[in-house]
Design an enzyme around this catalytic site. Structure first.
Site, PDB file in Angstrom:
ATOM      1  N   CYS A   1      19.197  14.264  -2.063  1.00  0.00           N
ATOM      2  CA  CYS A   1      19.115  13.322  -0.947  1.00  0.00           C
ATOM      3  C   CYS A   1      18.972  11.897  -1.464  1.00  0.00           C
ATOM      4  O   CYS A   1      18.690  11.654  -2.633  1.00  0.00           O
ATOM      5  CB  CYS A   1      17.900  13.635  -0.058  1.00  0.00           C
TER       6      CYS A   1
ATOM      7  N   ASP B   1      28.723 -28.872  -9.872  1.00  0.00           N
ATOM      8  CA  ASP B   1      29.430 -28.821  -8.593  1.00  0.00           C
ATOM      9  C   ASP B   1      28.816 -29.835  -7.622  1.00  0.00           C
ATOM     10  O   ASP B   1      27.589 -29.937  -7.500  1.00  0.00           O
ATOM     11  CB  ASP B   1      29.336 -27.419  -8.006  1.00  0.00           C
TER      12      ASP B   1
END
Length: 539
Positions: free
Chosen positions: A39, A465
């Site tokens: 599971c 940037d």
């Protein structure tokens, strides 16, 4: 989750299982020796005794040990661990390539060659780290895709096997029986019991004819919440190349160059908290491209990220903490085609996003491949040019730009076309950055943007940037690049998410404020499979 339990830490894993916290899904898998079932940690079934639990790093390892997938929590369909997204070692690179379908297309030997290892060496590495060899990892991925198609579409079983990547019907049947302890038909009947399936459309073909409609499949791509929808989709829309990408009717539309032919995808962001899925409609010319298309859409939207861990780390910074509180779940806007992204970054050097989009449009019209007429919807007309096409083009085919940028574009395209510059899911990021910087006209900004958006490097840091610098200044961070870089060392290994957060905090159109989208703030992991086709229909 500052500290995540490894599958070898039995006590920590057992505690995570008792908590049923879905944020642990994908980090490890729980097998119960008394039932023979495995599971995910968040399974709603009764929690087994700790001494009956065994933990595995992957679903493939659990399957290889003879355990079957739970029918309630569907652990075989848990989104991949963010560890494979973050790590840059050979095993993590191998996992990313397996997810992209390289084993189905090139075999284990092709996977090993891409990573620079022998087949035997790679098998030793994956078994030691993941508990399963590459073929078992690919088999688990094929089984997952097959189950999704069996349970949620009316496709013929032969088409399901073909689309999932199986080489034969016999291999498909054997795998379904082994992994799910049932037959394909029984799996479909179980999924549709109690409800009437809609009448099936035309039988799907492995490849669409050139003059026929493409194969259309609707999907749900689950994610780990929260998700800051405006900045993610806003950035992708602001940097879109006309004809290749568009935004309309509340969806992002893209033309995709896939291994076996062209395709398109239409992506609708989650509309409300609690709906932790991105709706996607794929239109393919070849069903074999289904797995690759899903993987690339997830990379484009950074859906395998762990925003809880990222936000918790960045929140420790006093300047970024305020931004995280206002905009939880910011993602890195990625790319479905890293090679094309590298060329687009070159086009965008030292110009506005609008100008870069115009240059991309002109390059696409000159050198891009037209889409089939049946796929030309929502303004999509072309695939972005390949590196081979750009490298072999005359200067007159290049859009207007300075000579230095033209030389950089050609050099980058030639390096990609010759194989000197590898840009794919398995690329070594440090080597890639060094090779980029060795090309004429490629500086740190270009290299970091390719790593950040093209390869999804969570620690790439484009400090020069303009948007990052403006966002940093507004947040009260140091203005000088050297001081900002020093301050950013504390953000590792999530500096790429810090850059995305600073973009999102700006008033630029890339922040998505003009799209009218609301952020998805639910801190929950969707318990749906990686990609759940809702229906298949003729377009």
């Amino acid at each position: 989750m500052a500290s995540l339990p490894a599958h070898t830490d039995h006590a920590a894993c057992a505690a995570a299982v008792r908590s049923r916290d879905p944020r642990f899904d994908g980090y490890f898998f729980t097998a119960v020796r008394t039932t023979g079932i495995y599971c995910r940690p968040s399974c709603p079934a009764m929690t087994p005794r700790a001494d009956r639990m065994t933990f595995f790093p992957t679903a493939a390892a659990a399957q290889g040990a003879g355990f079957r997938a739970c029918k309630r929590c569907r652990p075989d369909a848990t989104p991949g661990s963010p560890a494979w997204h973050v790590r840059g070692d050979a095993v993590a690179r191998a996992m990313r390539l397996v997810d992209d379908g390289v084993v189905e297309r090139e075999g284990v030997s092709g996977l090993a060659a891409r990573l620079g290892y022998s087949t035997r060496q790679l098998q030793r590495l994956t078994v030691a780290e993941l508990g399963a060899p590459p073929l078992a990892l690919a088999r688990a991925r094929r089984a997952q895709t097959a189950r999704i198609l069996i349970e949620t579409t009316a496709m013929a079983m032969a088409d399901v096997a073909f689309a999932a990547g199986f080489s034969s019907i016999r291999s498909f049947n054997d795998t379904i029986r082994t992994v799910f302890a049932t037959t394909p038909l029984a799996l479909r009947h179980s999924a549709t019991r109690g409800s009437q399936r809609a009448e099936a459309g035309p039988r799907a073909k492995g490849r669409a004819d050139s003059d026929s409609a493409p194969i259309s499949i609707d999907l749900r791509l689950p994610l780990r919440g929260p998700l800051h929808v405006p900045s993610l989709f806003g950035h992708l829309v602001a940097t879109a190349v006309p004809g290749v990408e568009s935004w309309s009717e509340g969806q992002l539309h893209l033309a995709l160059r896939l291994p076996h032919g062209p395709g398109t995808v239409h992506l609708a962001p989650p509309s409300a908290p609690g709906h932790g899925t991105v709706l996607a409609t794929l239109r393919l010319t070849d069903l074999r491209d289904l797995t690759a298309a899903i993987s690339r859409c997830r990379a484009l939207l950074d859906l395998d990220a762990d925003p809880i861990a990222v936000d918790a780390h960045l929140r420790e910074d006093a300047h970024l903490g305020r931004l995280v509180a206002d905009m939880p779940g910011v993602r890195i806007p990625g790319s479905a085609e890293p090679q094309a992204l590298a060329l687009r970054v070159i086009l965008g050097q030292q110009i506005s996003t609008a100008r870069a989009a115009d240059l991309g449009d002109r390059l696409t019209q000159a050198l891009g491949d037209p889409l089939p007429l049946s796929m030309r919807t929502h303004g999509l007309t072309h695939l972005f040019p390949t590196a081979v096409a750009v490298a072999g083009a005359d200067d007159g085919d290049y859009p207007g730009m300075p000579g230095s940028r033209r030389r950089a574009l050609r050099a980058t395209a030639e390096a990609i076309a010759d194989g000197d510059l590898v840009l794919d899911a398995g690329a070594d990021r440090e080597q890639t950055r060094a090779r980029l910087l060795a090309l004429p006209g490629v500086g740190p900004w270009t290299a970091d943007m390719v790593l950040l958006r093209g390869l999804g490097d969570p620690d790439a840091w484009p400090s020069t940037d303009l948007g990052v610098r403006h966002g940093a200044r507004a947040a009260g961070l140091p203005a000088k690049t050297a001081l900002l870089n020093h301050h950013a060392q504390a953000w590792r290994p999530w500096r790429g998410y810090a850059a995305a957060l600073l973009w999102a905090s700006s008033d630029h159109e890339a922040a998505g404020t003009r799209l009218g989208l609301a952020p998805l703030t639910a801190h929950a992991t969707c318990k749906s499979p990686d990609a759940i086709p809702e229906r298949r229909q003729a377009p």
